[in-house]
Design an enzyme around this catalytic site. Structure first.
Site, mmCIF file in Angstrom:
data_model
loop_
_atom_site.group_PDB
_atom_site.id
_atom_site.type_symbol
_atom_site.label_atom_id
_atom_site.label_comp_id
_atom_site.label_asym_id
_atom_site.label_seq_id
_atom_site.Cartn_x
_atom_site.Cartn_y
_atom_site.Cartn_z
ATOM 1 N N CYS A 12 18.477 23.548 -10.288
ATOM 2 C CA CYS A 12 18.051 23.379 -11.675
ATOM 3 C C CYS A 12 17.500 21.974 -11.886
ATOM 4 O O CYS A 12 17.640 21.092 -11.029
ATOM 5 C CB CYS A 12 19.227 23.635 -12.625
ATOM 6 S SG CYS A 12 20.580 22.455 -12.436
ATOM 7 N N CYS A 96 23.728 15.553 -16.373
ATOM 8 C CA CYS A 96 22.754 16.546 -16.836
ATOM 9 C C CYS A 96 22.711 16.535 -18.364
ATOM 10 O O CYS A 96 23.763 16.525 -19.015
ATOM 11 C CB CYS A 96 23.152 17.929 -16.337
ATOM 12 S SG CYS A 96 22.120 19.254 -16.995
ATOM 13 N N GLU A 126 33.578 19.090 -14.466
ATOM 14 C CA GLU A 126 32.855 19.097 -15.737
ATOM 15 C C GLU A 126 33.818 19.293 -16.908
ATOM 16 O O GLU A 126 33.705 18.615 -17.941
ATOM 17 C CB GLU A 126 31.799 20.212 -15.750
ATOM 18 C CG GLU A 126 31.008 20.272 -17.051
ATOM 19 C CD GLU A 126 30.080 21.465 -17.147
ATOM 20 O OE1 GLU A 126 29.935 22.001 -18.266
ATOM 21 O OE2 GLU A 126 29.503 21.860 -16.110
ATOM 22 N N SER A 218 31.121 25.160 -5.653
ATOM 23 C CA SER A 218 30.164 25.231 -6.756
ATOM 24 C C SER A 218 30.568 26.360 -7.696
ATOM 25 O O SER A 218 30.553 27.539 -7.314
ATOM 26 C CB SER A 218 28.750 25.482 -6.210
ATOM 27 O OG SER A 218 27.884 25.905 -7.245
ATOM 28 N N SER A 262 22.767 24.104 -7.396
ATOM 29 C CA SER A 262 22.748 22.871 -6.607
ATOM 30 C C SER A 262 22.313 23.131 -5.166
ATOM 31 O O SER A 262 22.555 22.305 -4.281
ATOM 32 C CB SER A 262 24.135 22.206 -6.630
ATOM 33 O OG SER A 262 25.133 23.086 -6.167
#
Length: 289
Positions: A12, A96, A126, A218, A262
């Site tokens: 992304c 991000c 996160e 991930s 990723s």
């Protein structure tokens, strides 16, 4: 065997931007990456080879020996930024923008006096960055975690990479168990995640099984795997072409290919070429988009 690629997959813009910022660092030996820049083994190995140091993902602290600390694409709390600055560190920020949006939404919900509920994976970097600035919160991974909350004012948001259907089902359950509460929901699932999940769902109608390429830790990659299996399609999670096994595909004529946000383009292409070789087919007939 035909190999059919999802229309939307792979890296992304947030990850690409983070890698570009890291590539522009003049002296990597002066920089400690605050966790993993992205959840991608190949990327992290290359960063280490370039001279970057890296804090442990689960035990990040302010004791980096380098003068510069690089904040990863997953972001950190404002409190953590202040701890780093107080330790004398200069920050290189690759957060991000869509993760930053979640932090802003959480701050707004808190300012409204709401008990904040974060739909996401407990302990994920996160999520830790989001809740570290909150006084009162709950992290909810699924409907089984929902409860009656000690407030009649609730705010709901999510980790950027959660599947939309999970977010919707958890939100419904919160409403169900907290009838009469003033509930505000902010949709913080990022658009690249939504597009990749939607593309994979479309792909499932055309294939017998799916290979999902991405880092072992991930979250968005694992969610793609889970989504496949929820729709009764076999899914094989690999980090690189070396992980592929010929016997996996003996029973399948059409195999789908997708990747987490990723995952490097070159890794996707290597996996694709290996699948074509395993299937004894030519690229011009196997590559369907």
């Amino acid at each position: 065997m035909n190999v059919i690629r999802a229309d939307e997959m792979g890296m992304c813009f947030g990850v690409r931007d983070a890698l570009q910022i890291a590539a522009e660092v003049e002296d990597p030996t002066e920089v400690t990456i605050h966790g993993e820049l992205v959840h991608n083994r190949i990327v992290n190995e290359r960063l280490a080879d370039a001279g970057f140091r890296q804090s442990d993902e689960q035990h990040r602290d302010c004791r980096a020996e380098t003068p510069l600390v690089l904040i990863t694409a997953h972001g950190v709390s404002d409190a953590e930024r202040e701890r780093l600055r107080s330790a004398g560190k200069q920050l290189i920020d690759t957060t991000c923008p869509l993760v930053r949006r979640v932090h802003d939404a959480a701050a707004e919900l808190r300012a409204e006096g709401r008990h904040v509920i974060v739909i996401g994976k407990k302990g994920h970097v996160e999520v830790r960055g989001i809740v570290d600035d909150l006084d009162a919160y709950d992290v909810v991974a699924g409907v089984e975690d929902v409860r009656v909350y000690p407030s009649n004012r609730l705010g709901i948001l999510s980790q950027t990479t959660m599947p939309s259907d999970v977010v919707e089902s958890v939100t419904r359950e919160i409403h169900q168990q907290n009838r009469g509460a003033d509930i505000r929901f902010v949709d913080t699932v990022c658009h690249p995640t939504k597009r990749r999940q939607a593309a994979m769902l479309t792909l499932l109608d055309r294939v017998d099984a799916v290979v999902v390429v991405g880092g072992a830790n991930s979250n968005n990659t694992r969610r793609l795997v889970e989504l496949c299996r929820q729709h009764d399609k076999p899914a094989f999670h690999v980090q690189s072409a070396d992980d592929l096994r010929p016997e996996w595909f003996d029973a399948y004529d059409n195999v789908g290919l997708t990747a987490g946000t990723s995952t490097l383009d070159e890794t996707i292409d290597q996996v694709h070429r290996t699948l074509l070789h395993l299937g004894h087919c030519h690229e011009e007939t196997g590559w369907t988009k």
